[in-house]
Enzyme design. Structure first.
Site, mmCIF file in Angstrom:
data_model
loop_
_atom_site.group_PDB
_atom_site.id
_atom_site.type_symbol
_atom_site.label_atom_id
_atom_site.label_comp_id
_atom_site.label_asym_id
_atom_site.label_seq_id
_atom_site.Cartn_x
_atom_site.Cartn_y
_atom_site.Cartn_z
ATOM 1 N NE ARG A 31 -3.838 -2.171 0.209
ATOM 2 C CZ ARG A 31 -3.542 -3.392 -0.272
ATOM 3 N NH1 ARG A 31 -2.413 -3.607 -0.919
ATOM 4 N NH2 ARG A 31 -4.392 -4.368 -0.135
ATOM 5 C CB SER A 79 -9.107 -1.846 4.369
ATOM 6 O OG SER A 79 -9.673 -3.016 3.855
ATOM 7 C CD GLU A 115 -5.907 0.472 2.345
ATOM 8 O OE1 GLU A 115 -5.750 -0.607 2.943
ATOM 9 O OE2 GLU A 115 -6.664 0.604 1.377
HETATM 10 C C1 LIG Z 1 -15.616 0.029 -0.630
HETATM 11 C C2 LIG Z 1 -14.154 0.223 -0.862
HETATM 12 C C3 LIG Z 1 -13.332 -0.875 -1.069
HETATM 13 C C4 LIG Z 1 -11.954 -0.716 -1.298
HETATM 14 N N1 LIG Z 1 -11.196 -1.832 -1.496
HETATM 15 C C5 LIG Z 1 -9.862 -1.702 -1.736
HETATM 16 C C6 LIG Z 1 -9.054 -2.848 -1.965
HETATM 17 O O1 LIG Z 1 -9.520 -3.975 -1.981
HETATM 18 N N2 LIG Z 1 -7.725 -2.656 -2.177
HETATM 19 C C7 LIG Z 1 -7.159 -1.421 -2.204
HETATM 20 O O2 LIG Z 1 -5.943 -1.318 -2.408
HETATM 21 N N3 LIG Z 1 -7.920 -0.311 -2.002
HETATM 22 C C8 LIG Z 1 -9.236 -0.421 -1.772
HETATM 23 N N4 LIG Z 1 -10.011 0.704 -1.549
HETATM 24 C C9 LIG Z 1 -9.382 2.026 -1.553
HETATM 25 C C10 LIG Z 1 -9.523 2.788 -2.902
HETATM 26 O O3 LIG Z 1 -10.516 2.239 -3.695
HETATM 27 C C11 LIG Z 1 -8.201 2.797 -3.686
HETATM 28 O O4 LIG Z 1 -7.167 3.329 -2.915
HETATM 29 C C12 LIG Z 1 -8.329 3.603 -4.985
HETATM 30 O O5 LIG Z 1 -7.147 3.447 -5.749
HETATM 31 C C13 LIG Z 1 -8.574 5.095 -4.747
HETATM 32 O O6 LIG Z 1 -8.918 5.692 -5.978
HETATM 33 P P1 LIG Z 1 -9.557 7.140 -6.039
HETATM 34 O O7 LIG Z 1 -9.612 7.544 -7.467
HETATM 35 O O8 LIG Z 1 -10.825 7.173 -5.300
HETATM 36 O O9 LIG Z 1 -8.424 7.966 -5.274
HETATM 37 P P2 LIG Z 1 -8.621 9.185 -4.263
HETATM 38 O O10 LIG Z 1 -9.211 8.693 -3.000
HETATM 39 O O11 LIG Z 1 -9.297 10.293 -4.951
HETATM 40 O O12 LIG Z 1 -7.092 9.573 -4.010
HETATM 41 C C14 LIG Z 1 -6.256 8.722 -3.269
HETATM 42 C C15 LIG Z 1 -4.851 9.349 -3.214
HETATM 43 O O13 LIG Z 1 -4.266 9.326 -4.510
HETATM 44 C C16 LIG Z 1 -3.949 10.643 -4.961
HETATM 45 N N5 LIG Z 1 -4.292 10.685 -6.391
HETATM 46 C C17 LIG Z 1 -5.487 10.363 -6.955
HETATM 47 N N6 LIG Z 1 -5.405 10.484 -8.302
HETATM 48 C C18 LIG Z 1 -4.152 10.885 -8.572
HETATM 49 C C19 LIG Z 1 -3.447 11.193 -9.783
HETATM 50 N N7 LIG Z 1 -4.027 11.096 -10.994
HETATM 51 N N8 LIG Z 1 -2.155 11.638 -9.689
HETATM 52 C C20 LIG Z 1 -1.547 11.733 -8.482
HETATM 53 N N9 LIG Z 1 -2.150 11.449 -7.321
HETATM 54 C C21 LIG Z 1 -3.430 11.025 -7.358
HETATM 55 C C22 LIG Z 1 -4.804 11.579 -4.109
HETATM 56 O O14 LIG Z 1 -4.196 12.852 -3.959
HETATM 57 C C23 LIG Z 1 -4.874 10.821 -2.788
HETATM 58 O O15 LIG Z 1 -3.726 11.050 -2.002
HETATM 59 C C24 LIG Z 1 -11.391 0.570 -1.324
HETATM 60 C C25 LIG Z 1 -12.230 1.692 -1.119
HETATM 61 C C26 LIG Z 1 -13.593 1.518 -0.896
HETATM 62 C C27 LIG Z 1 -14.453 2.728 -0.714
#
Ligand SMILES: Cc1cc2nc3c(=O)[nH]c(=O)nc-3n(C[C@H](O)[C@H](O)[C@H](O)COP(=O)(O)OP(=O)(O)OC[C@H]3O[C@@H](n4cnc5c(N)ncnc54)[C@H](O)[C@@H]3O)c2cc1C
Length: 340
Positions: free
Chosen positions: A164, A235, A331
Site C-alpha cells: 500500500r 479498509s 491506509e
Molecule cells: C468500498 C471500498 C473498497 C476498497 N477496497 C480496496 C481494496 O480492496 N484494495 C485497495 O488497495 N484499495 C481499496 N479501496 C481504496 C480505494 O478504492 C483505492 O485506494 C483507490 O485506488 C482510490 O482511488 P480514487 O480515485 O478514489 O483515489 P482518491 O481517493 O481520490 O485519491 C487517493 C490518493 O491518490 C492521490 N491521487 C489520486 N489520483 C491521482 C493522480 N491522478 N495523480 C496523483 N495522485 C493522485 C490523491 O491525492 C490521494 O492522495 C477501497 C475503497 C472503498 C471505498
C-alpha cells in the site's frame, strides 16, 4: 476549463465528510491539468489531486486551495506476441479497466476487480486484493511533474512500490496522467486466496479473467457496505507487519494467529485482532462504526463529521496498541496530504 467554487468535499469523497474546497477543476487532458496548475499559481493557492475520493478523509474545515479532479479518459492497447499493454487515462474508472481487460481475455488484474476509484490513483497506494497487487502489472506511470512542468515516464522499478505504498504517495507534486499495464493472453489464474479457493470448492467458474472478476465482485459485495448507502473508504487500516518473534508472542497469548510471510516479517490480518482479540466487529460510537461483515472497514453515517471519523479511528488504533503492543497505520489518507 470547468471551475467550480466552494464545492463540499463530502460530495467528492466516499466517506462523505469534509468541508468545502475553494476551487475544484475537472481535468480531462494534459492541457487542462496545466491550466489548473497555472490557475492555482495565479491565485497563490496550493493544489491537490483527487480521483473518485475513495481513499481519503477530507477535513471539516475544507480546503483553501485548488482541487484537480482527474477525468482523463481513454484506453489504448498495444500488442506484442503474448503480451498486451493497456494504456489508460488517469480518470478511467479502475473497474472499467478490469472489465475491458477481461473482455479482451487478458490476465493480470482480474483479482483486483471491484476496487473503487480511478486508474490514476491505483499506483499511489499500489492497490491490492485477493492475492494480487497492481505493481505486478504496471509497466510505467506517466506524470506531469508540477515542479518542473515536464512529462516523465516512470518505469515500474522506479515507482517505489511497497505494501500500500509507492513514491507517488510521498511525491504529491507528480500528477499522474496515464498508466500502462502489461497483461498476458496466457492463462495465469491466481485462486489460492482463501475466498477464491472457497469459490473453486463450490464449483464456481474461475476459468477466465471475466469469471474470476465476477467471483471477486461477488465476494466483495458481502465484505464492503454499499457505497450508495453508507460512507466508507474500504479498509481504513493496513494489516500490520510484525517480526516472527512478535507473532510467536501473540500466538502464545491468543492461540493460532493467522499470518502471511512478507518482506521484513509476517503480515497479520488486522480483522483477526479487531474481531477475535478485541471483539470489536460492529463496534459503534456516534455516527461511526466498524462494519459487521469486515471490521477493517469503517462505516460513517450520513451525519458523521471528519473529526468524528478521525477520533474513532484513533480510538481503534489505541485499543489495538494497548492490547497487543502493535502500532497500526492508516491506509486512508487525509486530504490533502500536503499543500503544494
Ligand atoms: C468500498 C471500498 C473498497 C476498497 N477496497 C480496496 C481494496 O480492496 N484494495 C485497495 O488497495 N484499495 C481499496 N479501496 C481504496 C480505494 O478504492 C483505492 O485506494 C483507490 O485506488 C482510490 O482511488 P480514487 O480515485 O478514489 O483515489 P482518491 O481517493 O481520490 O485519491 C487517493 C490518493 O491518490 C492521490 N491521487 C489520486 N489520483 C491521482 C493522480 N491522478 N495523480 C496523483 N495522485 C493522485 C490523491 O491525492 C490521494 O492522495 C477501497 C475503497 C472503498 C471505498
Amino acid at each position: 476549463m470547468s471551475i467550480r467554487e466552494n464545492v463540499p468535499l463530502r460530495d467528492l469523497t466516499t466517506l462523505r465528510a469534509g468541508g468545502a474546497a475553494r476551487y475544484v477543476i475537472e481535468c480531462n487532458d494534459e492541457a487542462s491539468v496545466r491550466e489548473a496548475l497555472a490557475f492555482a499559481q495565479e491565485k497563490h493557492l496550493p493544489f491537490a489531486v483527487l480521483g473518485q475520493g475513495s481513499n481519503v478523509l477530507a477535513s471539516d474545515s475544507g480546503y483553501e486551495g485548488v482541487v484537480l479532479r482527474m477525468q482523463i479518459q481513454g484506453i489504448v492497447s498495444e500488442e506484442e506476441g503474448d503480451l498486451v499493454t493497456l494504456v489508460a487515462g488517469s480518470g478511467v474508472s479502475w473497474d472499467a479497466l478490469v472489465t475491458e481487460a477481461a473482455q479482451l481475455g487478458l490476465w493480470g488484474i482480474e483479482n483486483l476487480a471491484g476496487i473503487p476509484g480511478t486508474v490514476g490513483a491505483a499506483p499511489v497506494q499500489n492497490i491490492g486484493a485477493y492475492g494480487a497487487e497492481i505493481k505486478e502489472t504496471v509497466a510505467w506511470v506517466e506524470v506531469l511533474n508540477s515542479k518542473t512542468g515536464n512529462i516523465e515516464r516512470i518505469q515500474n522499478a522506479d515507482c517505489g512500490f511497497g505494501y500500500r505504498d509507492s513514491r507517488f504517495k510521498h511525491e504529491p507534486w507528480l500528477v499522474i496522467l496515464r498508466v500502462a499495464f502489461t497483461l498476458s493472453k496466457t492463462a495465469s489464474p491466481r485462486i489460492g486466496y482463501s475466498d477464491l479457493a472457497a469459490c473453486k470448492e463450490r464449483g464456481e467458474d474461475l476459468s477466465s479473467p471475466a469469471a474470476i472478476g465476477e467471483a471477486v465482485r461477488k465476494v466483495r459485495s458481502k465484505k464492503f457496505p454499499d457505497l450508495s448507502v453508507s460512507g466508507t473508504a474500504g479498509s481504513f487500516f493496513k494489516n500490520p507487519i510484525v517480526s516472527s518473534e512478535k507473532h510467536a508472542e501473540l500466538a502464545k497469548r491468543y492461540g493460532a494467529v493467522p499470518s502471511f510471510p512478507v518482506e521484513g516479517g509476517v503480515k497479520i490480518p488486522l480483522a483477526f485482532i479487531l474481531d477475535r482479540v478485541l471483539g470489536l466487529k460492529g463496534f459503534a460510537e456516534g455516527n461511526v462504526s466498524l462494519f459487521g461483515n469486515q471490521p477493517l472497514v469503517l462505516v460513517a453515517e450520513e451525519n458523521a463529521t471528519a473529526e468524528e471519523i478521525d477520533l474513532f479511528a484513533t480510538a481503534i488504533a489505541n485499543k489495538v496498541h494497548e492490547e497487543t503492543g502493535i502500532k497500526i497505520e492508516r491506509e486512508v489518507r487525509h486530504f490533502p496530504t500536503k499543500s503544494l
